[in-house]
Scaffold this active site. Structure first.
Site, PDB file in Angstrom:
ATOM      1  N   HIS A 143      -1.388  19.731   4.291  1.00 53.36           N
ATOM      2  CA  HIS A 143      -0.967  18.883   5.406  1.00 53.36           C
ATOM      3  C   HIS A 143      -0.183  17.709   4.829  1.00 53.36           C
ATOM      4  CE1 HIS A 143      -0.782  16.139   8.626  1.00 53.36           C
ATOM      5  NE2 HIS A 143      -1.778  15.376   8.217  1.00 53.36           N
ATOM      6  N   CYS A 179      -5.023  16.515  12.659  1.00 52.30           N
ATOM      7  CA  CYS A 179      -4.057  17.113  11.726  1.00 52.30           C
ATOM      8  C   CYS A 179      -4.563  18.424  11.144  1.00 52.30           C
ATOM      9  CB  CYS A 179      -3.737  16.133  10.606  1.00 52.30           C
ATOM     10  SG  CYS A 179      -3.084  14.578  11.225  1.00 52.30           S
ATOM     11  N   ASN A 185       4.523  12.468   8.756  1.00 50.94           N
ATOM     12  CA  ASN A 185       3.298  13.191   9.127  1.00 50.94           C
ATOM     13  C   ASN A 185       3.441  13.721  10.557  1.00 50.94           C
ATOM     14  OD1 ASN A 185       0.754  13.980   9.941  1.00 50.94           O
ATOM     15  ND2 ASN A 185      -0.312  12.185   9.106  1.00 50.94           N
TER      16      ASN A 185
HETATM   17  N1  COA Z   1       5.582  -2.042   5.258  1.00 49.43           N
HETATM   18  C1  COA Z   1       5.339  -3.074   4.450  1.00 49.43           C
HETATM   19  N2  COA Z   1       4.130  -3.545   4.173  1.00 49.43           N
HETATM   20  C2  COA Z   1       3.093  -2.906   4.764  1.00 49.43           C
HETATM   21  C3  COA Z   1       3.263  -1.825   5.631  1.00 49.43           C
HETATM   22  C4  COA Z   1       4.567  -1.404   5.883  1.00 49.43           C
HETATM   23  N3  COA Z   1       4.843  -0.358   6.681  1.00 49.43           N
HETATM   24  N4  COA Z   1       2.048  -1.407   6.053  1.00 49.43           N
HETATM   25  C5  COA Z   1       1.145  -2.199   5.469  1.00 49.43           C
HETATM   26  N5  COA Z   1       1.768  -3.130   4.687  1.00 49.43           N
HETATM   27  C6  COA Z   1       1.185  -4.182   3.893  1.00 49.43           C
HETATM   28  C7  COA Z   1      -0.144  -4.654   4.406  1.00 49.43           C
HETATM   29  O1  COA Z   1       0.038  -5.605   5.432  1.00 49.43           O
HETATM   30  C8  COA Z   1      -0.753  -5.248   3.170  1.00 49.43           C
HETATM   31  O2  COA Z   1      -0.210  -6.532   2.966  1.00 49.43           O
HETATM   32  P1  COA Z   1      -1.144  -7.750   2.453  1.00 49.43           P
HETATM   33  O3  COA Z   1      -1.630  -7.310   1.099  1.00 49.43           O
HETATM   34  O4  COA Z   1      -0.210  -8.900   2.423  1.00 49.43           O
HETATM   35  O5  COA Z   1      -2.228  -7.851   3.452  1.00 49.43           O
HETATM   36  C9  COA Z   1      -0.217  -4.359   2.040  1.00 49.43           C
HETATM   37  O6  COA Z   1       0.925  -3.675   2.584  1.00 49.43           O
HETATM   38  C10 COA Z   1      -1.214  -3.335   1.558  1.00 49.43           C
HETATM   39  O7  COA Z   1      -1.768  -2.726   2.692  1.00 49.43           O
HETATM   40  P2  COA Z   1      -2.815  -1.583   2.584  1.00 49.43           P
HETATM   41  O8  COA Z   1      -3.213  -1.139   3.962  1.00 49.43           O
HETATM   42  O9  COA Z   1      -3.914  -2.007   1.620  1.00 49.43           O
HETATM   43  O10 COA Z   1      -1.928  -0.453   1.874  1.00 49.43           O
HETATM   44  P3  COA Z   1      -2.404   0.869   1.212  1.00 49.43           P
HETATM   45  O11 COA Z   1      -2.009   0.869  -0.208  1.00 49.43           O
HETATM   46  O12 COA Z   1      -3.819   1.211   1.562  1.00 49.43           O
HETATM   47  O13 COA Z   1      -1.487   1.930   1.967  1.00 49.43           O
HETATM   48  C11 COA Z   1      -1.509   3.513   3.769  1.00 49.43           C
HETATM   49  C12 COA Z   1      -1.562   2.053   3.379  1.00 49.43           C
HETATM   50  C13 COA Z   1      -1.586   3.619   5.291  1.00 49.43           C
HETATM   51  C14 COA Z   1      -0.193   4.104   3.289  1.00 49.43           C
HETATM   52  C15 COA Z   1      -2.700   4.261   3.083  1.00 49.43           C
HETATM   53  O14 COA Z   1      -3.906   3.580   3.334  1.00 49.43           O
HETATM   54  C16 COA Z   1      -2.829   5.684   3.579  1.00 49.43           C
HETATM   55  O15 COA Z   1      -1.971   6.508   3.340  1.00 49.43           O
HETATM   56  N6  COA Z   1      -3.924   6.013   4.274  1.00 49.43           N
HETATM   57  C17 COA Z   1      -4.084   7.350   4.836  1.00 49.43           C
HETATM   58  C18 COA Z   1      -3.304   7.411   6.106  1.00 49.43           C
HETATM   59  C19 COA Z   1      -3.128   8.806   6.615  1.00 49.43           C
HETATM   60  O16 COA Z   1      -2.738   9.692   5.886  1.00 49.43           O
HETATM   61  N7  COA Z   1      -3.401   9.009   7.911  1.00 49.43           N
HETATM   62  C20 COA Z   1      -3.251  10.254   8.542  1.00 49.43           C
HETATM   63  C21 COA Z   1      -4.304  11.213   8.116  1.00 49.43           C
HETATM   64  S1  COA Z   1      -4.021  12.791   8.768  1.00 49.43           S
END
Ligand code: COA
Length: 348
Positions: free
Chosen positions: A275, A128, A305
């Site tokens: 980004h 990215c 994204n």
């Molecule tokens: N819809 C509903 N629930 C979802 C889900 C979705 N699309 N994706 C994950 N969950 C659930 C998980 O299963 C988890 O459930 P559980 O507690 O029962 O196990 C819960 O939501 C929390 O998951 P978690 O992974 O801890 O969420 P988070 O608050 O860390 O958010 C992201 C997840 C991916 C949004 C966050 O980690 C993030 O933005 N990371 C950076 C990603 C990124 O920007 N990548 C590209 C970089 S260039």
């Protein structure tokens, strides 16, 4: 000598997929996606569309702008773009999903379709952060070559084709699109009063986090074997929390360094174009930096994204909306799979 942006363009697939559309197919909801990422929709390319198709479209928009084309007939736009392409010395294309792996580069395919016969062409792999790296590479190559004057820098991504659509932790995050800018070496100053173009830069990487955002199959480490049946095509696997933590720190550190190295305060910056990975990452970095959120441009709600394409898409939207005035100081900042990061200061 200054490296000035002369034209901007973008291309986004027509097909718009809302969070509710996704919620009809996988176990997710509009409320979860919006509250965790700020994403409301993404645009997804058709099966027959490849990286170079979107890249070409964005490039033509940017090139036609440099030729003074002001909208209307597509055929005239393509003629204006083809004429402008003749003066290109370089094409740098950033992508995580080229038309084909290895060779040819997607930049070469775009060079041919544009008719940019004088242009050197190469791809950049920096996730990215690809557009920031690409623009920096192009500026360096323009400076290094006495007769080189004009470069096209493109970010083009079809992450929908590199996504496991059964993995709700990743598939809701990404969208397809391309953005492009025409970079020109001019006689304007790049320092002191009246400075223009690219005036500051930070680039870095933390390869120790490579495993946090990775496409495991298809390369020389883990190639496909003869006769092998592929369950899920090559796709992005991500440790969301680790990437989140890296992103907030890299984002804030890059902004701080850009300001410190230029000896300016945040009030001198008209707009920060980050980004577009996750609105929460931007909010968390803004809080760390003590910068009001209004200073950051966000269009993630519409496009999700789009990786290396997200900054040039944003620049084009801002430019066409007249929100970037001559002399404005604009900061870009990016981070992503690899894990590279970086940013630029640009006097518009
Ligand atoms: N819809 C509903 N629930 C979802 C889900 C979705 N699309 N994706 C994950 N969950 C659930 C998980 O299963 C988890 O459930 P559980 O507690 O029962 O196990 C819960 O939501 C929390 O998951 P978690 O992974 O801890 O969420 P988070 O608050 O860390 O958010 C992201 C997840 C991916 C949004 C966050 O980690 C993030 O933005 N990371 C950076 C990603 C990124 O920007 N990548 C590209 C970089 S260039």
């Amino acid at each position: 000598m200054a490296m000035e942006i002369r034209g901007t363009g973008k291309a986004v697939p027509v097909r718009r997929v809302s969070n509710d559309d996704l919620a009809g197919k996988i176990d997710t909801s509009d409320e979860w996606i919006r509250s965790h990422t700020g994403i409301g929709a993404r645009h997804i390319a058709g099966e027959g569309t490849a990286c170079s198709d979107l890249a070409l479209e964005a490039a033509r928009e940017a090139l036609a702008m440099t030729a003074g084309w002001e909208g209307g007939d597509r055929e005239n736009r393509d003629l204006a773009a083809a004429e402008a392409a003749k003066s290109l010395d370089l094409i740098v294309l950033a992508t995580a999903g080229p038309d084909v792996y290895g060779c040819p580069s997607t930049a070469c395919l775009v060079q041919d379709r544009l008719g940019a016969r004088q242009a050197a062409a190469m791809d950049i792999t920096a996730g990215c952060t690809g557009f920031v790296y690409g623009r920096e590479t192009a500026a360096g190559l323009l400076l290094a070559g006495k007769t080189r004057k004009r470069a096209l820098v493109i970010g083009s991504e079809l992450l929908s084709k590199l996504t496991n659509w059964d993995d709700r932790g990743t598939c809701v995050l990404f969208g397809d699109g391309a953005g492009a800018v025409v970079l020109e070496k001019t006689g304007a100053p790049s320092e002191g009063p009246g400075r223009r173009g690219l005036v500051g830069s930070v680039l870095g990487a933390d390869g120790s986090g490579a495993d946090h955002l990775v496409i495991r199959r298809g390369g020389t480490r883990n190639p496909f074997k003869a006769g092998e049946t592929v369950g899920i095509p090559p796709h992005i696997e991500m440790n969301g929390q680790a990437v989140y933590n890296f992103a907030v720190k890299a984002f804030a550190d890059t902004c701080r360094r850009l300001l410190a190295e230029d000896g300016i305060g945040v009030d001198d910056v008209a707009l920060i174009v980050p980004h577009q990975a996750n609105a929460r990452i931007v909010q968390a970095a803004a809080k760390r930096l003590g910068i009001p959120e209004e200073k950051f441009f966000l269009n993630i709600g519409e496009y999700a994204n789009t990786s290396a394409a997200s900054i040039p898409i944003a620049l084009d939207e801002l430019n066409r909306a007249g929100r970037l005035k001559q002399g404005d100081l604009v900061m870009t900042v990016a981070f992503g799979g690899g894990l590279p990061f970086g940013g630029n200061l640009i006097v518009w």
